[in-house]
Design a protein around this motif. Structure first.
Motif, short mmCIF file in Angstrom:
data_model
loop_
_atom_site.label_atom_id
_atom_site.label_comp_id
_atom_site.label_asym_id
_atom_site.label_seq_id
_atom_site.Cartn_x
_atom_site.Cartn_y
_atom_site.Cartn_z
N ALA A 128 -92.04 -8.21 5.06
CA ALA A 128 -91.53 -6.73 5.01
C ALA A 128 -90.42 -6.77 6.33
N TYR A 129 -89.30 -5.92 5.93
CA TYR A 129 -88.21 -5.74 7.01
C TYR A 129 -88.17 -4.66 7.55
N PHE A 130 -88.10 -4.47 9.16
CA PHE A 130 -88.09 -3.09 9.36
C PHE A 130 -86.98 -2.92 10.72
N ALA A 131 -86.15 -2.01 10.83
CA ALA A 131 -85.23 -1.87 12.02
C ALA A 131 -85.69 -0.68 12.58
N ALA A 132 -85.81 -0.62 13.96
CA ALA A 132 -86.14 0.70 14.44
C ALA A 132 -85.80 0.85 15.95
N GLY A 133 -84.49 0.23 16.31
CA GLY A 133 -84.38 0.27 17.58
C GLY A 133 -84.45 -1.26 18.03
N CYS A 134 -84.60 -1.19 19.51
CA CYS A 134 -84.87 -2.46 20.18
C CYS A 134 -85.91 -3.18 19.66
N PHE A 135 -85.70 -4.63 18.98
CA PHE A 135 -86.55 -5.27 18.20
C PHE A 135 -87.91 -5.65 19.26
N TRP A 136 -87.64 -5.69 20.54
CA TRP A 136 -88.96 -6.24 21.34
C TRP A 136 -89.92 -5.02 21.26
N GLY A 137 -89.49 -3.73 20.96
CA GLY A 137 -90.78 -2.91 20.89
C GLY A 137 -91.40 -2.75 19.40
N VAL A 138 -90.47 -2.86 18.57
CA VAL A 138 -90.67 -2.95 17.19
C VAL A 138 -91.78 -4.23 16.94
N GLU A 139 -91.47 -5.32 17.42
CA GLU A 139 -92.45 -6.33 17.28
C GLU A 139 -93.51 -6.23 18.06
N TYR A 140 -93.58 -5.64 19.24
CA TYR A 140 -94.88 -5.36 19.78
C TYR A 140 -95.73 -4.61 19.08
N TRP A 141 -95.39 -3.33 18.35
CA TRP A 141 -96.48 -2.68 17.44
C TRP A 141 -96.87 -3.37 16.24
N PHE A 142 -95.89 -4.14 15.76
CA PHE A 142 -96.44 -4.83 14.40
C PHE A 142 -97.31 -5.98 14.87
N ILE A 260 -83.16 -14.95 12.31
CA ILE A 260 -84.09 -15.04 13.67
C ILE A 260 -83.46 -15.23 14.84
N ALA A 261 -83.76 -14.11 15.70
CA ALA A 261 -83.08 -14.18 17.14
C ALA A 261 -83.42 -15.41 17.90
N GLU A 262 -82.77 -15.34 19.06
CA GLU A 262 -83.01 -16.41 20.02
C GLU A 262 -84.55 -16.51 20.34
N HIS A 263 -84.89 -17.78 20.70
CA HIS A 263 -86.33 -17.87 21.47
C HIS A 263 -86.57 -16.95 22.61
N GLU A 264 -85.81 -16.61 23.36
CA GLU A 264 -86.26 -15.76 24.51
C GLU A 264 -86.38 -14.19 24.14
N HIS A 265 -85.97 -13.97 22.89
CA HIS A 265 -86.26 -12.52 22.40
C HIS A 265 -87.69 -12.30 21.60
N GLN A 266 -88.17 -13.53 21.44
CA GLN A 266 -89.45 -13.66 20.63
C GLN A 266 -90.75 -13.30 21.59
N ASN A 267 -91.76 -12.40 21.07
CA ASN A 267 -92.89 -12.29 21.89
C ASN A 267 -92.62 -11.67 23.17
N TYR A 268 -91.71 -10.90 23.18
CA TYR A 268 -91.06 -10.18 24.60
C TYR A 268 -92.13 -9.62 25.33
N TYR A 269 -92.66 -8.78 24.82
CA TYR A 269 -93.75 -7.91 25.77
C TYR A 269 -95.00 -8.41 25.87
N LYS A 270 -95.39 -9.38 24.91
CA LYS A 270 -96.54 -10.20 24.72
C LYS A 270 -96.64 -11.02 25.92
N LEU A 271 -95.43 -11.76 26.28
CA LEU A 271 -95.58 -12.65 27.37
C LEU A 271 -95.36 -11.88 28.75
N ARG A 272 -94.89 -10.84 28.87
CA ARG A 272 -94.89 -10.04 30.03
C ARG A 272 -95.84 -9.22 30.25
#
Length: 285
Positions: A128-142, A260-272
């Motif tokens: 499924a594909y969702f756009a809801a602003g900055c993808f870092w935060g969207v990724e975090y919740w999913f 898919i975005a660059e590697h540094e944009h994946q798991n952004y909040y999880k890794l921090r």
């Protein structure tokens, strides 16, 4: 269970507890979405969401699939070996307390000890594909939703091929920051995912999301078929019946490629070990 045939180098590492040269293995700089398996017996060991770049030259994971990996202290007491819990094949070593990730754990694994099963090849999963602003935060919740196998940040909906983050920010590409959600429909439904989408951003905002203003931050659902569109529209109707003015767009996922975005944009909040600044959960259903 029969084991796979191993070549001489695989026997040296997996059965005789050897080590491959750093930066030489095929999974050292490999970041596709899926599950890493044992080369000897095919047992699942690590999820791609737990892989990170440690700079060591070997694949590194800050977690393992529950029960998949055993820890065996070396005889000299200096290091802790990790082996496949199913076949005892040598994987590498585990290091703790380095603070490279919030879990402060690094499973340092030989590429040659691993196989890989791509999520794209697993027919039991859906996307499924969702756009809801900055993808870092969207990724975090999913990533927190049970039944989600992976949530990956990327770009979708525009006309520029192979866009970069710089393109998205400073050029008119038409793309939205989008998260590709790979999920097991036996555990979580598209409707539940869509509810989470509406509950973790402001679907009424028309110019971006929170302080992030721009067309790349607009709210949209890329639907794979009419059934998904009907489900999403039903939820929008429920919200609008309660007085909300929903700005979320529908786009055809089959007409747009996900990049898919660059590697540094994946798991952004999880890794921090931090939380999004503009995505919070608000119960709406």
């Amino acid at each position: 269970m029969p084991y796979n045939d191993l070549n001489a180098e695989e026997i040296r590492v997996i059965e005789n507890r050897g080590t491959e040269m750093p930066f030489s293995g095929k999974f050292s700089s490999f970041y596709e979405n899926g599950v890493y398996t044992c080369r000897k017996c095919n047992a699942p060991l690590f999820n791609s969401n737990d892989k990170f770049d440690s700079g060591s030259g070997w694949p590194s994971f800050d977690d393992a699939i529950a029960g998949a990996v055993k820890e065996v202290p070396d005889a000299d007491g200096r290091r802790v070996e990790i082996v496949c819990a199913n076949c005892d094949g040598h994987l590498g070593h585990v290091f703790k307390g380095e603070q490279m990730t919030p879990k402060s754990t690094r499973h340092c694994v030989n590429s040659i000890s691993l196989g890989f099963q791509s999520n794209n090849e697993n027919s039991k999963y859906k996307k499924a594909y969702f756009a809801a602003g900055c993808f870092w935060g969207v990724e975090y919740w999913f990533q927190k939703q049970e039944g989600v196998i992976s949530a990956d940040s990327g770009y979708m909906g525009g006309y520029t091929e192979n866009p970069t983050y710089q393109d998205i920010c400073y050029r008119d590409t038409g793309h939205l920051e989008t998260v590709e959600v790979t999920y097991d429909p036996k555990i979580v439904s598209f409707e539940r995912l869509t509810k989470l989408f509406f509950e973790t951003h402001n679907p009424e905002q028309t110019n971006g999301q929170g302080p992030d203003i721009g067309s790349q931050y607009l709210s949209a659902i890329f639907t794979n078929d009419i059934e998904e569109e009907d489900i999403a529209q039903k939820l929008i109707n429920q919200l609008e019946d309660r007085g909300m003015n929903i700005a979320t767009m529908f786009k055809n996922a089959n007409a747009h490629k996900f990049y898919i975005a660059e590697h540094e944009h994946q798991n952004y909040y999880k890794l921090r070990n931090s939380k999004p600044y503009c995505h919070s959960f608000i119960k709406r259903f």
